[in-house]
Design an enzyme around this catalytic site. Sequence first.
Site, mmCIF file in Angstrom:
data_model
loop_
_atom_site.group_PDB
_atom_site.id
_atom_site.type_symbol
_atom_site.label_atom_id
_atom_site.label_comp_id
_atom_site.label_asym_id
_atom_site.label_seq_id
_atom_site.Cartn_x
_atom_site.Cartn_y
_atom_site.Cartn_z
ATOM 1 N N ARG A 16 41.906 15.915 29.294
ATOM 2 C CA ARG A 16 42.815 15.246 30.231
ATOM 3 C C ARG A 16 42.458 14.333 31.293
ATOM 4 N NH1 ARG A 16 44.124 13.649 35.334
ATOM 5 N NH2 ARG A 16 43.345 15.761 35.977
ATOM 6 N N ASP A 17 41.575 14.730 32.146
ATOM 7 C CA ASP A 17 40.973 13.848 33.310
ATOM 8 C C ASP A 17 39.941 13.046 32.484
ATOM 9 O OD1 ASP A 17 39.900 12.774 35.356
ATOM 10 O OD2 ASP A 17 39.753 14.714 36.800
ATOM 11 N N HIS A 207 36.171 20.595 42.277
ATOM 12 C CA HIS A 207 36.345 19.191 41.402
ATOM 13 C C HIS A 207 35.496 18.251 41.669
ATOM 14 C CE1 HIS A 207 38.507 16.748 38.153
ATOM 15 N NE2 HIS A 207 37.841 15.914 39.032
ATOM 16 N N HIS A 209 33.095 14.834 41.428
ATOM 17 C CA HIS A 209 32.745 13.504 40.623
ATOM 18 C C HIS A 209 31.423 13.370 41.303
ATOM 19 C CE1 HIS A 209 36.719 11.879 39.625
ATOM 20 N NE2 HIS A 209 36.760 13.091 39.740
ATOM 21 N N CYS A 240 39.313 8.276 38.342
ATOM 22 C CA CYS A 240 40.586 8.224 38.879
ATOM 23 C C CYS A 240 41.128 6.840 38.633
ATOM 24 C CB CYS A 240 40.779 8.743 40.177
ATOM 25 S SG CYS A 240 42.436 8.368 40.723
ATOM 26 N N ASN A 249 33.330 12.385 36.167
ATOM 27 C CA ASN A 249 33.138 13.804 36.713
ATOM 28 C C ASN A 249 31.892 14.156 36.198
ATOM 29 O OD1 ASN A 249 36.175 14.387 37.234
ATOM 30 N ND2 ASN A 249 36.423 13.814 35.107
#
Length: 302
Positions: A16-17, A207, A209, A240, A249
């Site tokens: 997803r991300d 989470h 990065h 993002c 990430n």
Amino acid sequence: MSQLPGAVSIREVGPRDGLQNEDPIPTDAKVRLLDALSATGVRRIEAVSFVHPRAIPQMADADQVWAAATRAPGVRYSALVPNSRGAQRALAAGFTEIEVVVSASDTHNRRNVNRSTDESLDDIAELIELLHGAGATAEVIVATSFGCPYEGDVDPVRVARIVDRVVADGADRVAFGDTTGMGTPRRVRELVTAVRSSQPEIPVLLHFHNTRGTALANLLTALELGITEFDASIGGLGGCPYAPGASGNVATEEVVHMLHDMGIDTGIDLDALVEVAELAEKLVGRQLPSGVLRAGPRTRLA
């Protein structure tokens, strides 16, 4: 060094991300990646997001991807939703673990969803009620928790107040996103301390990065503070689209390599994970930032 946990839970967010920040790839390629990750021993995967295709065209085929994916026994799959319409789609698809995002920074929240943080929190309160009524859990992810690309520093007290609000509204879990990699060990310590002082029992996930190369240092600091749940993305995919300059990430295989070397169990097969990272490179058609992929022979770690 503080006592470290014996085991850590990694949620893989590459499908997803990771993919939402790449050029769209075919549905069958997404399914291949998701199924390959399910076979590595990872126990949590963020599979898709149910967003409008105008906002995130990379996720336009979320329903098809999820319908074609193989559900591996013992793996918990979750989906991200932006609103009640997305939540209804996720519930109809069979998801019982659902995430929703709000930004600690008003400016980032307006750029992301065109409303203020407070307005989003009002919407999330209704969304939590909807999810609980359908037997699903609600995780609230607080983006820009460690800093905002538009506003700069974000006060940990502001983040803690957001957590107080969503916990009062019934959130089952909270997560904190380092949206543009502004996190440092100091910021991690201050944020976790602020949140834990008022909400010591709520499950917390971080989470990170790796925009400024601090992700693993931040993760180690969080471990020392007792945090045992983290997001990571295969190969370091992701970022993002509303945060200028944000790179990927933290790479799942880098996190697992470090944790295993420290004697911390993840339940994940590192060699299998690196093979999936190699697959991810082929699927997206570019070299990924993971150092483990190009570090030569790997030592098998417990």
